[in-house]
Write a protein that holds these residues in place. Sequence first.
Motif, PDB file in Angstrom:
ATOM      1  N   MET A  32      -9.098   1.296 -28.733  1.00  0.00           N
ATOM      2  CA  MET A  32      -9.376   0.504 -29.931  1.00  0.00           C
ATOM      3  C   MET A  32     -10.841   0.480 -30.289  1.00  0.00           C
ATOM      4  O   MET A  32     -11.256  -0.181 -31.217  1.00  0.00           O
ATOM      5  N   CYS A  34     -13.135   1.706 -32.164  1.00  0.00           N
ATOM      6  CA  CYS A  34     -13.287   2.595 -33.298  1.00  0.00           C
ATOM      7  C   CYS A  34     -13.645   1.738 -34.491  1.00  0.00           C
ATOM      8  O   CYS A  34     -13.330   0.560 -34.506  1.00  0.00           O
ATOM      9  N   VAL A  35     -14.334   2.313 -35.448  1.00  0.00           N
ATOM     10  CA  VAL A  35     -14.637   1.532 -36.636  1.00  0.00           C
ATOM     11  C   VAL A  35     -13.777   1.946 -37.829  1.00  0.00           C
ATOM     12  O   VAL A  35     -13.848   1.351 -38.881  1.00  0.00           O
ATOM     13  N   THR A  36     -12.953   2.984 -37.670  1.00  0.00           N
ATOM     14  CA  THR A  36     -11.924   3.282 -38.673  1.00  0.00           C
ATOM     15  C   THR A  36     -10.626   3.571 -37.918  1.00  0.00           C
ATOM     16  O   THR A  36     -10.638   3.806 -36.718  1.00  0.00           O
ATOM     17  N   PHE A  37      -9.527   3.546 -38.649  1.00  0.00           N
ATOM     18  CA  PHE A  37      -8.236   3.800 -38.013  1.00  0.00           C
ATOM     19  C   PHE A  37      -7.921   5.295 -37.909  1.00  0.00           C
ATOM     20  O   PHE A  37      -6.964   5.682 -37.261  1.00  0.00           O
ATOM     21  N   HIS A  86      -3.992  -1.960 -34.891  1.00  0.00           N
ATOM     22  CA  HIS A  86      -4.170  -0.610 -34.354  1.00  0.00           C
ATOM     23  C   HIS A  86      -2.814  -0.029 -33.951  1.00  0.00           C
ATOM     24  O   HIS A  86      -2.611   1.171 -34.033  1.00  0.00           O
ATOM     25  N   GLN A  89      -0.898   1.059 -37.049  1.00  0.00           N
ATOM     26  CA  GLN A  89      -1.712   2.145 -37.612  1.00  0.00           C
ATOM     27  C   GLN A  89      -1.572   3.421 -36.789  1.00  0.00           C
ATOM     28  O   GLN A  89      -1.485   4.511 -37.335  1.00  0.00           O
TER      29      GLN A  89
ATOM     30  N   PRO B  38     -14.219  -4.130 -38.558  1.00  0.00           N
ATOM     31  CA  PRO B  38     -14.893  -3.033 -39.282  1.00  0.00           C
ATOM     32  C   PRO B  38     -13.953  -2.282 -40.234  1.00  0.00           C
ATOM     33  O   PRO B  38     -14.347  -1.944 -41.353  1.00  0.00           O
ATOM     34  N   GLN B  39     -12.707  -2.097 -39.801  1.00  0.00           N
ATOM     35  CA  GLN B  39     -11.763  -1.394 -40.668  1.00  0.00           C
ATOM     36  C   GLN B  39     -11.480  -2.206 -41.930  1.00  0.00           C
ATOM     37  O   GLN B  39     -11.284  -1.659 -43.018  1.00  0.00           O
TER      38      GLN B  39
END
Lengths: 200, 468
Positions: A32, A34-37, A86, A89, B38-39
Amino acid sequence: MALEKVKQVSGRGVFVPGADIDTDRIIPARFMKCVTFDGLGEFAFYDVRFDTEGNRTNHPLNEERFAGANILIAGMNFGCGSSREHAPQSLRKYGFDAVIAESFAEIFNGNCTTLAMPCVVASAADVAALRAAVEADPQIQITIDLETQKVTTSAGHSISITLPESARDALTAGRWDPIQELIDNNAQIEERAKALGYVA
Amino acid sequence: MGKSLFQKVWDSHTVGTLADGRTQLFIGTHLIHEVTSPQAFGMLRDLGLTVKYPSRTFATVDHIVPTINQDAPQDPLAAEMMQALQKNCDDFGVTYFDLRSGKQGIVHVVGPEQGITQPGTTIACGDSHTATHGAFGAIAFGIGTTQVRDVLATQTMALEPLKVRRIEVNGNLRPGVYAKDVILHIIRLLGAKGGIGFAYEYAGDVFDRMSMEERMTVCNMSIEGGARCGYVNPDAKTVAYLNGRPYVDMSNFEATATRWLSFASDADAVYDDVVKIAAEDIEPTVTWGISPDHGVAISELIPDPANATSEIEKQSIDEALAYMKLPAGTPIKGVKIDVAFLGSCTNGRLSDFREAAKYLKGHKVAAGVHAIAVPGSQIVAIQCEKEGLDQVFRDAGFEWRAAGCSMCLAMNPDKLIGDQLCASSSNRNFKGRQGSSTGRTVLMSPVMVVAAAIKGHIADARELFDFA
Ligand code: SF4
């Protein structure tokens, strides 16, 4: 924002064994960071797909014959545990378009709906039948129809399914992402904020 | 007909009904951290939106923070997440309790500490243990990242109303039985799915007598019982706790307190369900499996699949015991531990460390046990250090760390190795939860963690310590 109306999902299925599959199992917490999926898909079910040495296990998701399956079939209480998005996603990015299970954890279900990924409930017997069918022939075509609330297959199954009415409506009417409607009510939001008194 | 606190808060925060029938609920307070925000900020930027009420969002960093050299994560991904949070807070004008603020900590410790958590409000956070804030008589939800986006953009979110189950625990808890045992007992009784669709109202004299921190421990684990949120009605203790905290408006405190108390459930409130539990029935409780409802009293045996009442139950016991590598039908007491973890948003507050230190003092951690104590916030850490508690832990052989989530879910370097078994004061014993895909977690109260650390195996604290 015109959203797609999700009335039907079709494709091939894969059964993932086990009850109470929690979000940590769907996406282990260490992935997890991460700053984007983007890129979460490859880590879906990582700890059951790979052993501690990083070798592929005999998990169904590793089986060649289930490659490309886009409908996940599972047991009871799927998606329990953390509210982290997450998990849905990662399933979405892995390539799943819908989940059929005996039951779902509530937050997970809501999170999936917002990604236009229906979570539909079938009886234990029907889940077992679907499992047997896809395991016997992974090429079977499955269609989830949210309007008739039925799952049909090219092998002749016709199974009743349920999902929360709000989720069904949101998906079929193309309202699965509520943001626009929330924004449209700006005047009422500001009125509420004023009435509450504690919102500066 | 009276109303429950849940109904009062829900009604007063309802903006309207959406086309799909759900309620658009105003969220008074939004808490964010580095993992799930952040997302959401990314989605906001993609849609060209901004934060509607920046003064109602508060941020801190907790999950990925190292507990040795807090501000220097070796892991580039962790550093990136920290930077992203800083930038998002700067860009959108959100208050951020960062590592240099002296106020950083686990989001569910920081909110109450700062007085941000208040009765009669709605609170949302992209974290499942947001129910913790219900200890103050707030309706607090854990939400997904898309909902974080919704709350940022509109200070509202779409929700379905919940049913309310009142859980009454009356009587006197026996010595050595703590808030953690109460909630583990409730979850064991009602199941990890028992609360689906419900808000839990914790009531009765046991909760009335509890401190605010103990109430937080209970509310924290509502989600482990399947409930969407849990709360205790506000009372004089709630008001006293909040009096003078940084984010409490002290200009007319008496009126504020009166308003807060008015949210408490009416005596004639109607509930969808009522469960009554006798306090005397609760023993120190620990988990033996891989779900928080896999609980047993410390004096009991690990379940035997042969005694299961259904095939599903049998399978679930089999699976749990196989993972936990524990023999069926044997005492849970005496199971060897490798690690002792004291901390988390369930039991990482000042009172937890005080209570644990009180009994730990003069003892040593057993040889071969790796024991760490991780305060829930910088403020908790400083207070513990002022009181010399850190020294008690150090003298006993615990490592005294800096504030964060740490080994509760091991997104930082604090992880189990291999199939180590951890006596943990946290809230989740899922497979792989503590950073190793074969790591094993046994949940228990802080004092039971200390007892296990001293003995080197799961122990009944009442046999070690004098609880008179
Ligand atoms: S301490 Fe654990 S449960 Fe609490 S917020 Fe951190 S990771 Fe989540």
